[in-house]
Design a protein around this motif. Structure first.
Motif, PDB file in Angstrom:
ATOM      1  N   ILE A  20       1.202  -1.374   0.215  1.00 17.86           N
ATOM      2  CA  ILE A  20       0.283  -0.170  -0.033  1.00 17.86           C
ATOM      3  C   ILE A  20       0.702   1.472  -0.235  1.00 17.86           C
ATOM      4  O   ILE A  20       0.557   2.087  -0.154  1.00 17.86           O
ATOM      5  CB  ILE A  20      -1.262   0.047   1.696  1.00 17.86           C
ATOM      6  N   ASP A  21       1.945   1.563   0.780  1.00 19.85           N
ATOM      7  CA  ASP A  21       2.564   2.236   1.200  1.00 19.85           C
ATOM      8  C   ASP A  21       3.691   2.452  -0.696  1.00 19.85           C
ATOM      9  O   ASP A  21       3.701   3.499  -1.025  1.00 19.85           O
ATOM     10  CB  ASP A  21       4.246   2.405   2.110  1.00 19.85           C
ATOM     11  N   THR A  24       0.660   4.175  -3.029  1.00 20.61           N
ATOM     12  CA  THR A  24       0.697   5.371  -2.561  1.00 20.61           C
ATOM     13  C   THR A  24       1.604   6.042  -3.574  1.00 20.61           C
ATOM     14  O   THR A  24       1.493   7.080  -3.868  1.00 20.61           O
ATOM     15  CB  THR A  24       0.070   5.265  -1.338  1.00 20.61           C
ATOM     16  N   THR A  25       2.826   5.824  -2.693  1.00 21.02           N
ATOM     17  CA  THR A  25       3.839   6.794  -3.518  1.00 21.02           C
ATOM     18  C   THR A  25       3.867   6.997  -4.898  1.00 21.02           C
ATOM     19  O   THR A  25       4.031   8.213  -5.266  1.00 21.02           O
ATOM     20  CB  THR A  25       5.591   6.329  -2.900  1.00 21.02           C
ATOM     21  N   ASP A  28       0.678   9.445  -5.611  1.00 16.96           N
ATOM     22  CA  ASP A  28       1.321  10.776  -5.629  1.00 16.96           C
ATOM     23  C   ASP A  28       2.193  10.943  -6.671  1.00 16.96           C
ATOM     24  O   ASP A  28       1.844  12.158  -7.127  1.00 16.96           O
ATOM     25  CB  ASP A  28       1.957  10.331  -3.641  1.00 16.96           C
ATOM     26  N   GLY A  37      -4.200  13.670  -6.444  1.00 14.48           N
ATOM     27  CA  GLY A  37      -3.617  13.655  -5.207  1.00 14.48           C
ATOM     28  C   GLY A  37      -3.582  15.237  -4.421  1.00 14.48           C
ATOM     29  O   GLY A  37      -3.825  15.960  -4.593  1.00 14.48           O
ATOM     30  N   LEU A  39      -2.837  11.045  -1.517  1.00 20.42           N
ATOM     31  CA  LEU A  39      -3.544  10.093  -1.740  1.00 20.42           C
ATOM     32  C   LEU A  39      -3.394   9.517   0.209  1.00 20.42           C
ATOM     33  O   LEU A  39      -1.930   9.679   0.268  1.00 20.42           O
ATOM     34  CB  LEU A  39      -3.555   8.827  -2.032  1.00 20.42           C
ATOM     35  N   THR A  40      -4.191   9.389   0.662  1.00 18.46           N
ATOM     36  CA  THR A  40      -4.401   9.781   1.790  1.00 18.46           C
ATOM     37  C   THR A  40      -5.080   8.608   2.761  1.00 18.46           C
ATOM     38  O   THR A  40      -6.254   8.263   2.302  1.00 18.46           O
ATOM     39  CB  THR A  40      -4.808  11.141   2.676  1.00 18.46           C
ATOM     40  N   ILE A  41      -4.805   8.449   3.473  1.00 18.61           N
ATOM     41  CA  ILE A  41      -5.117   6.550   4.384  1.00 18.61           C
ATOM     42  C   ILE A  41      -5.854   7.517   5.938  1.00 18.61           C
ATOM     43  O   ILE A  41      -5.428   7.279   6.512  1.00 18.61           O
ATOM     44  CB  ILE A  41      -4.695   5.442   4.103  1.00 18.61           C
ATOM     45  N   ARG A 134      -8.061  -3.051   0.345  1.00 16.24           N
ATOM     46  CA  ARG A 134      -6.696  -1.622   0.758  1.00 16.24           C
ATOM     47  C   ARG A 134      -5.733  -1.613  -0.626  1.00 16.24           C
ATOM     48  O   ARG A 134      -5.335  -0.686  -0.914  1.00 16.24           O
ATOM     49  CB  ARG A 134      -6.471  -1.026   1.871  1.00 16.24           C
ATOM     50  N   THR A 138      -5.119   1.261  -4.305  1.00 14.54           N
ATOM     51  CA  THR A 138      -4.169   2.296  -4.094  1.00 14.54           C
ATOM     52  C   THR A 138      -3.516   0.846  -5.275  1.00 14.54           C
ATOM     53  O   THR A 138      -3.065   1.601  -6.173  1.00 14.54           O
ATOM     54  CB  THR A 138      -3.822   1.981  -2.918  1.00 14.54           C
ATOM     55  N   TYR A 142      -2.972   3.722  -8.667  1.00  9.22           N
ATOM     56  CA  TYR A 142      -1.942   4.287  -9.402  1.00  9.22           C
ATOM     57  C   TYR A 142      -2.066   3.752 -10.657  1.00  9.22           C
ATOM     58  O   TYR A 142      -1.802   4.697 -11.548  1.00  9.22           O
ATOM     59  CB  TYR A 142      -0.429   2.965  -8.649  1.00  9.22           C
TER      60      TYR A 142
END
Length: 156
Positions: A20-21, A24-25, A28, A37, A39-41, A134, A138, A142
């Protein structure tokens, strides 16, 4: 347009968190130039055991005011990745400031909250563990940003 994942439960360190990290990166980085963006969880937890209605209250408080609400639900609409990308771009192009993807707890999303959603999205008829949902979401965010950017990440 800011993107939020609002979910019941805390994600601990481990392979799902790493995945997920990573996505997310990537989202973003790719989405920034597209007006998408960050993207916040937002994670909520019903520590009193109030069930779906208590979870719905916590989820509702975590959704930004005026956000497009998308219920992640097995009864929701199944889309291709390009269709999902078009939907995301459409909300952005309408001038929406926020979109919130809501993932319920073990029993799903309270019907009242599901009824308030602007859209409902499904990853198919199968039920997925919430932590995998999740990760899948994500990745699809992306992928959507990559499609909109014309990147070769998504192949037909």
């Amino acid at each position: 347009m800011r993107v939020h994942i609002v979910a019941v439960g805390r994600l601990r360190a481990g392979p799902e968190r790493d995945l997920i990290d990573d996505y997310t990166t990537r989202f973003d980085r790719t989405g920034r130039s597209l007006g998408l963006g960050p993207l916040t969880i937002h994670e909520v937890e019903d520590k009193k055991g109030g069930g779906m209605s208590a979870e719905a209250a916590l989820l509702s408080r975590a959704v930004p005011e005026g956000a497009v609400i998308v219920a992640m639900d097995e009864r929701g609409k199944v889309q291709t990745s390009p269709q999902f990308a078009e939907q995301l771009a459409g909300w952005r192009d309408q001038g929406r400031d926020d979109v919130a993807f809501v993932i319920g707890g073990a029993d799903g999303i309270d019907p009242a909250l599901r009824g308030r959603a602007d859209a409902s999205l499904s990853f198919g008829k199968m039920v997925w563990p919430h932590m995998l949902a999740r990760a899948m979401l994500t990745e699809q965010l992306y992928r959507a940003a990559s499609i909109l950017a014309g990147s070769p990440y998504h192949r037909v």
